[in-house]
Design a protein around this motif. Structure first.
Motif, PDB file in Angstrom:
ATOM      1  N   ALA A   1       1.035  -0.873   0.150  1.00 54.30           N
ATOM      2  CA  ALA A   1       0.009  -0.052   0.014  1.00 54.30           C
ATOM      3  C   ALA A   1       0.654   1.160  -0.144  1.00 54.30           C
ATOM      4  N   GLY A   2       1.535   0.944   0.829  1.00 55.31           N
ATOM      5  CA  GLY A   2       3.431   2.610   0.806  1.00 55.31           C
ATOM      6  C   GLY A   2       3.535   2.391  -0.119  1.00 55.31           C
ATOM      7  N   SER A   3       3.456   1.517  -1.186  1.00 50.32           N
ATOM      8  CA  SER A   3       4.305   1.390  -2.553  1.00 50.32           C
ATOM      9  C   SER A   3       3.853   2.272  -3.272  1.00 50.32           C
ATOM     10  N   GLU A   4       2.205   1.800  -3.070  1.00 53.20           N
ATOM     11  CA  GLU A   4       1.543   2.764  -4.166  1.00 53.20           C
ATOM     12  C   GLU A   4       0.638   3.935  -3.915  1.00 53.20           C
ATOM     13  N   PHE A   5       1.036   4.175  -2.287  1.00 57.03           N
ATOM     14  CA  PHE A   5       0.949   5.589  -2.287  1.00 57.03           C
ATOM     15  C   PHE A   5       2.096   6.670  -2.489  1.00 57.03           C
ATOM     16  N   ILE A   6       3.131   5.754  -2.466  1.00 55.87           N
ATOM     17  CA  ILE A   6       4.332   6.804  -3.482  1.00 55.87           C
ATOM     18  C   ILE A   6       4.487   6.798  -4.636  1.00 55.87           C
ATOM     19  N   SER A   7       4.218   5.920  -5.261  1.00 63.83           N
ATOM     20  CA  SER A   7       4.411   6.398  -6.987  1.00 63.83           C
ATOM     21  C   SER A   7       3.097   6.763  -7.372  1.00 63.83           C
ATOM     22  N   SER A   8       2.030   6.582  -6.776  1.00 66.42           N
ATOM     23  CA  SER A   8       0.524   7.840  -7.191  1.00 66.42           C
ATOM     24  C   SER A   8       1.273   9.260  -7.279  1.00 66.42           C
ATOM     25  N   VAL A   9       1.901   9.462  -5.691  1.00 66.86           N
ATOM     26  CA  VAL A   9       1.844  10.478  -5.270  1.00 66.86           C
ATOM     27  C   VAL A   9       3.119  11.400  -6.299  1.00 66.86           C
ATOM     28  N   SER A  10       4.262  10.588  -5.926  1.00 68.66           N
ATOM     29  CA  SER A  10       5.623  11.161  -7.377  1.00 68.66           C
ATOM     30  C   SER A  10       4.789  11.463  -8.691  1.00 68.66           C
ATOM     31  N   ARG A  11       3.914  10.312  -9.088  1.00 63.93           N
ATOM     32  CA  ARG A  11       2.957  10.841 -10.899  1.00 63.93           C
ATOM     33  C   ARG A  11       2.265  11.829 -10.521  1.00 63.93           C
ATOM     34  N   TRP A  12       1.886  12.666  -9.583  1.00 68.56           N
ATOM     35  CA  TRP A  12       0.972  13.685  -9.366  1.00 68.56           C
ATOM     36  C   TRP A  12       2.094  14.849  -9.595  1.00 68.56           C
ATOM     37  N   ILE A  13       3.107  14.314  -8.665  1.00 73.30           N
ATOM     38  CA  ILE A  13       3.581  16.102  -8.179  1.00 73.30           C
ATOM     39  C   ILE A  13       4.573  16.229  -9.927  1.00 73.30           C
ATOM     40  N   ASP A  14       5.013  15.136 -10.821  1.00 76.45           N
ATOM     41  CA  ASP A  14       5.582  15.102 -11.642  1.00 76.45           C
ATOM     42  C   ASP A  14       4.750  16.310 -12.518  1.00 76.45           C
ATOM     43  N   ALA A  15       3.554  15.276 -12.581  1.00 78.92           N
ATOM     44  CA  ALA A  15       2.518  16.326 -13.814  1.00 78.92           C
ATOM     45  C   ALA A  15       2.776  17.585 -13.871  1.00 78.92           C
ATOM     46  N   VAL A  16       2.355  18.045 -12.372  1.00 80.57           N
ATOM     47  CA  VAL A  16       1.688  19.063 -12.077  1.00 80.57           C
ATOM     48  C   VAL A  16       3.036  20.025 -12.910  1.00 80.57           C
ATOM     49  N   HIS A  17       4.098  19.572 -11.948  1.00 76.49           N
ATOM     50  CA  HIS A  17       5.744  20.497 -12.491  1.00 76.49           C
ATOM     51  C   HIS A  17       5.309  20.696 -13.924  1.00 76.49           C
ATOM     52  N   ALA A  18       4.923  19.075 -14.692  1.00 75.89           N
ATOM     53  CA  ALA A  18       5.160  19.281 -16.656  1.00 75.89           C
ATOM     54  C   ALA A  18       4.832  20.651 -16.729  1.00 75.89           C
ATOM     55  N   LEU A  19       3.398  20.935 -15.958  1.00 75.61           N
ATOM     56  CA  LEU A  19       2.462  21.859 -17.128  1.00 75.61           C
ATOM     57  C   LEU A  19       3.334  23.620 -17.583  1.00 75.61           C
ATOM     58  N   PRO A  20       2.471  23.721 -18.690  1.00 71.03           N
ATOM     59  CA  PRO A  20       3.313  25.238 -18.934  1.00 71.03           C
ATOM     60  C   PRO A  20       3.438  25.845 -17.950  1.00 71.03           C
ATOM     61  N   SER A  21       2.187  26.440 -17.633  1.00 70.22           N
ATOM     62  CA  SER A  21       1.455  27.194 -16.407  1.00 70.22           C
ATOM     63  C   SER A  21       1.213  26.265 -15.725  1.00 70.22           C
ATOM     64  N   ARG A  22       2.542  26.677 -14.617  1.00 66.34           N
ATOM     65  CA  ARG A  22       2.319  25.709 -13.016  1.00 66.34           C
ATOM     66  C   ARG A  22       1.670  26.461 -12.146  1.00 66.34           C
ATOM     67  N   PRO A  23       0.383  25.264 -11.308  1.00 66.51           N
ATOM     68  CA  PRO A  23       0.026  26.500 -10.486  1.00 66.51           C
ATOM     69  C   PRO A  23       0.910  26.739  -8.941  1.00 66.51           C
ATOM     70  N   LEU A  24       0.537  27.342  -7.933  1.00 70.23           N
ATOM     71  CA  LEU A  24       0.599  27.613  -6.775  1.00 70.23           C
ATOM     72  C   LEU A  24       0.941  25.567  -6.173  1.00 70.23           C
ATOM     73  N   THR A  25       2.207  24.826  -5.839  1.00 69.93           N
ATOM     74  CA  THR A  25       2.645  24.032  -5.378  1.00 69.93           C
ATOM     75  C   THR A  25       2.837  24.497  -3.748  1.00 69.93           C
ATOM     76  N   ILE A  26       1.745  23.419  -2.524  1.00 72.24           N
ATOM     77  CA  ILE A  26       2.538  23.938  -1.712  1.00 72.24           C
ATOM     78  C   ILE A  26       3.084  22.720  -0.468  1.00 72.24           C
ATOM     79  N   PHE A  27       4.124  22.523  -0.266  1.00 69.04           N
ATOM     80  CA  PHE A  27       4.445  21.571   1.122  1.00 69.04           C
ATOM     81  C   PHE A  27       4.525  21.602   2.102  1.00 69.04           C
ATOM     82  N   THR A  28       3.920  20.829   3.667  1.00 68.32           N
ATOM     83  CA  THR A  28       4.128  21.164   4.301  1.00 68.32           C
ATOM     84  C   THR A  28       5.258  19.700   4.986  1.00 68.32           C
ATOM     85  N   ARG A  29       6.406  20.237   5.866  1.00 71.82           N
ATOM     86  CA  ARG A  29       7.802  20.069   6.703  1.00 71.82           C
ATOM     87  C   ARG A  29       6.680  20.017   7.660  1.00 71.82           C
TER      88      ARG A  29
END
Length: 235
Positions: free
Chosen positions: A55-83
């Motif tokens: 389940a964790g591996s699927e989660f990591i893969s899904s989130v990574s795919r999402w973040i990379d897709a957002v970064h690949a947009l020609p016009s990026r939205p505001l993206t915020i990470f919390t630590r």
């Protein structure tokens, strides 16, 4: 842990409800132009223990795919990470009896320079490209930082949430931002409990609680299709 028949039935019904909620959303789902992507508490201390589980591996893969897709947009939205980390080793942000302090006891007195508080390496943070990283020391993503000020300043009206845990930062943030009149979306594939095999909690929140706000629970595929239709993002 042995599940009763009623618990198994509840899990099955919850999973069906999540799927039905996602299916019921229009195929023309669009986040508009003033939307923000929130990637919450994806730190090594929380994500690394999950990486050895299916389940964790699927989660990591899904989130990574999402973040990379957002970064690949020609016009990026505001993206915020919390630590999650503390200003110093005395943890001034939380008292010893605070509920959140007990929840993240495994972090010890971790400060910003501790590697366990960094965003997990599988997830790309592009601060040079405009990504924002905020410190957090409570359940809510905007507690003690500039999240709400940033969203307001940028004219954001829609937020899309991913993160860990569903019953912690996701649920708390969905409630807070919904109450502040934001349109809230939660990507079901990009949320997880810790430990990931906690029976029923993830599905119950996604199928029963968040839609009651009502906020929208969507799939990763729906989110990816939506960002392709949305924008150009204003940020």
């Amino acid at each position: 842990m042995k599940l009763s028949f009623s618990s198994i039935l509840l899990l099955s019904l919850s999973s069906v409800a999540v799927a039905q909620n996602a299916t019921n959303l229009s195929s023309s789902l669009n986040f508009g132009t003033h939307y923000a992507v929130l990637n919450l508490d994806l730190i090594t201390a929380l994500v690394s223990p999950l990486s050895a589980t299916p389940a964790g591996s699927e989660f990591i893969s899904s989130v990574s795919r999402w973040i990379d897709a957002v970064h690949a947009l020609p016009s990026r939205p505001l993206t915020i990470f919390t630590r999650i980390f503390f200003s110093n080793a005395r943890r001034p942000e939380v008292g010893p009896n605070a509920p959140f302090a007990k929840t993240i006891a495994g972090l010890g007195n971790a400060t910003a320079d501790n590697p366990i508080t960094e965003v997990f390496p599988a997830f790309t943070v592009d601060e040079a490209g405009g990504d924002v990283v905020l410190q957090k020391a409570r359940f809510y993503a905007g507690a003690g930082n500039a999240l709400e000020e940033i969203l307001k300043t940028q004219g954001i009206d829609t937020v899309i949430l991913s993160g860990i845990r569903t019953s912690g930062v996701i649920l708390s943030t969905a409630y807070h931002l919904f109450d502040l009149d934001y349109k809230v979306y939660v990507i079901a594939n990009n949320t997880i409990e810790s430990p990931p095999d906690t029976p029923g909690i993830n599905d119950a929140i996604l199928a029963g609680i968040i839609p009651k706000l009502p906020a929208n629970v969507i799939t990763l595929d729906q989110a990816l299709a939506a960002i392709a239709r949305s924008g150009p993002a204003v940020y």
